[in-house]
Design a protein around this motif. Sequence first.
Motif, PDB file in Angstrom:
ATOM      1  N   ILE A  33      66.166  13.033  34.401  1.00  0.00           N
ATOM      2  CA  ILE A  33      65.186  13.475  35.403  1.00  0.00           C
ATOM      3  C   ILE A  33      64.026  14.201  34.730  1.00  0.00           C
ATOM      4  N   ASP A  34      62.821  13.701  34.962  1.00  0.00           N
ATOM      5  CA  ASP A  34      61.590  14.298  34.442  1.00  0.00           C
ATOM      6  C   ASP A  34      61.061  15.251  35.520  1.00  0.00           C
ATOM      7  N   THR A  35      61.344  16.552  35.360  1.00  0.00           N
ATOM      8  CA  THR A  35      61.022  17.473  36.455  1.00  0.00           C
ATOM      9  C   THR A  35      59.518  17.735  36.554  1.00  0.00           C
ATOM     10  N   GLY A  36      58.798  17.596  35.437  1.00  0.00           N
ATOM     11  CA  GLY A  36      57.339  17.748  35.486  1.00  0.00           C
ATOM     12  C   GLY A  36      56.716  16.715  36.410  1.00  0.00           C
ATOM     13  N   ALA A  37      57.371  15.552  36.514  1.00  0.00           N
ATOM     14  CA  ALA A  37      56.848  14.479  37.366  1.00  0.00           C
ATOM     15  C   ALA A  37      56.792  14.927  38.820  1.00  0.00           C
ATOM     16  N   MET A  38      57.742  15.787  39.199  1.00  0.00           N
ATOM     17  CA  MET A  38      57.746  16.243  40.580  1.00  0.00           C
ATOM     18  C   MET A  38      56.549  17.184  40.829  1.00  0.00           C
ATOM     19  N   TYR A  39      56.260  18.043  39.852  1.00  0.00           N
ATOM     20  CA  TYR A  39      55.062  18.888  39.981  1.00  0.00           C
ATOM     21  C   TYR A  39      53.802  18.036  39.975  1.00  0.00           C
ATOM     22  N   ARG A  40      53.808  16.992  39.157  1.00  0.00           N
ATOM     23  CA  ARG A  40      52.652  16.101  39.121  1.00  0.00           C
ATOM     24  C   ARG A  40      52.456  15.395  40.467  1.00  0.00           C
ATOM     25  N   ALA A  41      53.564  15.012  41.103  1.00  0.00           N
ATOM     26  CA  ALA A  41      53.459  14.337  42.401  1.00  0.00           C
ATOM     27  C   ALA A  41      52.890  15.287  43.453  1.00  0.00           C
ATOM     28  N   VAL A  42      53.301  16.549  43.387  1.00  0.00           N
ATOM     29  CA  VAL A  42      52.752  17.532  44.334  1.00  0.00           C
ATOM     30  C   VAL A  42      51.256  17.730  44.050  1.00  0.00           C
ATOM     31  N   ALA A  43      50.883  17.742  42.760  1.00  0.00           N
ATOM     32  CA  ALA A  43      49.458  17.874  42.404  1.00  0.00           C
ATOM     33  C   ALA A  43      48.665  16.665  42.913  1.00  0.00           C
ATOM     34  N   LEU A  44      49.255  15.485  42.782  1.00  0.00           N
ATOM     35  CA  LEU A  44      48.585  14.268  43.269  1.00  0.00           C
ATOM     36  C   LEU A  44      48.379  14.350  44.781  1.00  0.00           C
ATOM     37  N   LEU A  45      49.407  14.820  45.461  1.00  0.00           N
ATOM     38  CA  LEU A  45      49.319  14.992  46.914  1.00  0.00           C
ATOM     39  C   LEU A  45      48.151  15.927  47.255  1.00  0.00           C
ATOM     40  N   ALA A  46      48.059  17.051  46.519  1.00  0.00           N
ATOM     41  CA  ALA A  46      47.005  18.035  46.784  1.00  0.00           C
ATOM     42  C   ALA A  46      45.616  17.437  46.520  1.00  0.00           C
ATOM     43  N   VAL A  47      45.506  16.663  45.451  1.00  0.00           N
ATOM     44  CA  VAL A  47      44.214  16.033  45.124  1.00  0.00           C
ATOM     45  C   VAL A  47      43.840  15.025  46.219  1.00  0.00           C
ATOM     46  N   ARG A  48      44.801  14.191  46.587  1.00  0.00           N
ATOM     47  CA  ARG A  48      44.534  13.157  47.592  1.00  0.00           C
ATOM     48  C   ARG A  48      44.131  13.765  48.935  1.00  0.00           C
ATOM     49  N   GLN A  49      44.696  14.933  49.222  1.00  0.00           N
ATOM     50  CA  GLN A  49      44.376  15.548  50.509  1.00  0.00           C
ATOM     51  C   GLN A  49      43.147  16.453  50.420  1.00  0.00           C
ATOM     52  N   GLY A  50      42.494  16.444  49.260  1.00  0.00           N
ATOM     53  CA  GLY A  50      41.272  17.229  49.084  1.00  0.00           C
ATOM     54  C   GLY A  50      41.521  18.730  49.129  1.00  0.00           C
ATOM     55  N   LEU A  51      42.696  19.159  48.615  1.00  0.00           N
ATOM     56  CA  LEU A  51      43.067  20.570  48.707  1.00  0.00           C
ATOM     57  C   LEU A  51      42.738  21.356  47.438  1.00  0.00           C
ATOM     58  N   ILE A  52      42.131  20.666  46.451  1.00  0.00           N
ATOM     59  CA  ILE A  52      41.788  21.366  45.205  1.00  0.00           C
ATOM     60  C   ILE A  52      40.280  21.258  44.972  1.00  0.00           C
ATOM     61  N   SER A  53      39.629  22.421  44.838  1.00  0.00           N
ATOM     62  CA  SER A  53      38.178  22.394  44.627  1.00  0.00           C
ATOM     63  C   SER A  53      37.877  22.215  43.139  1.00  0.00           C
ATOM     64  N   LYS A  54      36.587  22.022  42.843  1.00  0.00           N
ATOM     65  CA  LYS A  54      36.176  21.726  41.458  1.00  0.00           C
ATOM     66  C   LYS A  54      36.635  22.788  40.459  1.00  0.00           C
ATOM     67  N   ASN A  55      36.624  24.069  40.860  1.00  0.00           N
ATOM     68  CA  ASN A  55      37.046  25.115  39.918  1.00  0.00           C
ATOM     69  C   ASN A  55      38.552  25.394  40.012  1.00  0.00           C
ATOM     70  N   ASN A  56      39.300  24.382  40.462  1.00  0.00           N
ATOM     71  CA  ASN A  56      40.764  24.455  40.540  1.00  0.00           C
ATOM     72  C   ASN A  56      41.303  25.473  41.534  1.00  0.00           C
ATOM     73  N   THR A  57      40.481  25.844  42.527  1.00  0.00           N
ATOM     74  CA  THR A  57      41.000  26.695  43.592  1.00  0.00           C
ATOM     75  C   THR A  57      41.764  25.791  44.563  1.00  0.00           C
ATOM     76  N   ILE A  58      42.967  26.255  44.902  1.00  0.00           N
ATOM     77  CA  ILE A  58      43.825  25.412  45.749  1.00  0.00           C
ATOM     78  C   ILE A  58      43.874  25.972  47.168  1.00  0.00           C
ATOM     79  N   ASP A  59      43.752  25.081  48.139  1.00  0.00           N
ATOM     80  CA  ASP A  59      43.923  25.468  49.537  1.00  0.00           C
ATOM     81  C   ASP A  59      45.435  25.620  49.762  1.00  0.00           C
ATOM     82  N   GLU A  60      45.922  26.846  49.541  1.00  0.00           N
ATOM     83  CA  GLU A  60      47.371  27.068  49.557  1.00  0.00           C
ATOM     84  C   GLU A  60      47.990  26.825  50.927  1.00  0.00           C
ATOM     85  N   ASP A  61      47.281  27.251  51.978  1.00  0.00           N
ATOM     86  CA  ASP A  61      47.833  27.039  53.321  1.00  0.00           C
ATOM     87  C   ASP A  61      47.971  25.551  53.608  1.00  0.00           C
ATOM     88  N   GLY A  62      46.952  24.811  53.210  1.00  0.00           N
ATOM     89  CA  GLY A  62      46.977  23.358  53.424  1.00  0.00           C
ATOM     90  C   GLY A  62      48.137  22.718  52.687  1.00  0.00           C
TER      91      GLY A  62
END
Length: 236
Positions: A33-62
Amino acid sequence: MTSPIIIAVDGHSSTGKSTFAKAIARELGYIYIDTGAMYRAVALLAVRQGLISKNNTIDEDGLRKSLYGEHPAEVSFRISGAGGASETWLDGENVEKQIRTIEISRVVSHVAALPFVRSYVDRRLREIGSAKGVVMDGRDIGTAVFPDAGLKIFMTARPEVRARRRYDEMRAKGQETSYEDVLSNIRERDYIDEHREIAPLAKADDAVLLDNSDMTVEDQIVWFKELLKRRHLCGF
Ligand code: DC
């Protein structure tokens, strides 16, 4: 191997953890099991949903809503038939390729530093690990997720060696990047991983150190077999 155990392989990014962990899982007939892949999938989800701004600020509530809300995203591993390796799926889509881009590498440490993301991933990893007979690679498997793992290995290598390996790997996949970019991404990720508040990257006291800067994959497997013998875990 007498009875199946959990093997935790932690360490810095781009140290070849997955290559090593996959190889030892194959040797032992364990699941990998590659556990980093799970964090990467969550990051992909956040990017796809437009929850990360250019300076890497994350819409945490979203993002919290996406993971724990009424219709939570489903991040999962599916074990592929060949070799028992896991593949990462996000909402019914195989995202193995999409989670490995430099864009995701740039934001994933920020996403992985969020406590609610870590507890989301930890819960899934503990479910998977409860069956034992598993090799997990990550950053905090031996320190936070499975502090009682039967065997813990901590991998590292010089940053320049890691950057060269990662650069060659990305070029081979046709991804445009420069060596300097890759090296600075590695240094930045080391810093964030080692300094985050929750489960920072650190070698567990009872983990065995593997610095593979000057080792081939074959050298590492020989090293691992010797380790098992020394620990009386297996009679190779
Ligand atoms: O190993 P990797 O580069 O795919 O990991 C991606 C990110 O996830 C990295 O920034 C560290 C983080 N990670 C973590 O915090 N805990 C883990 N168990 C695995 C990865």
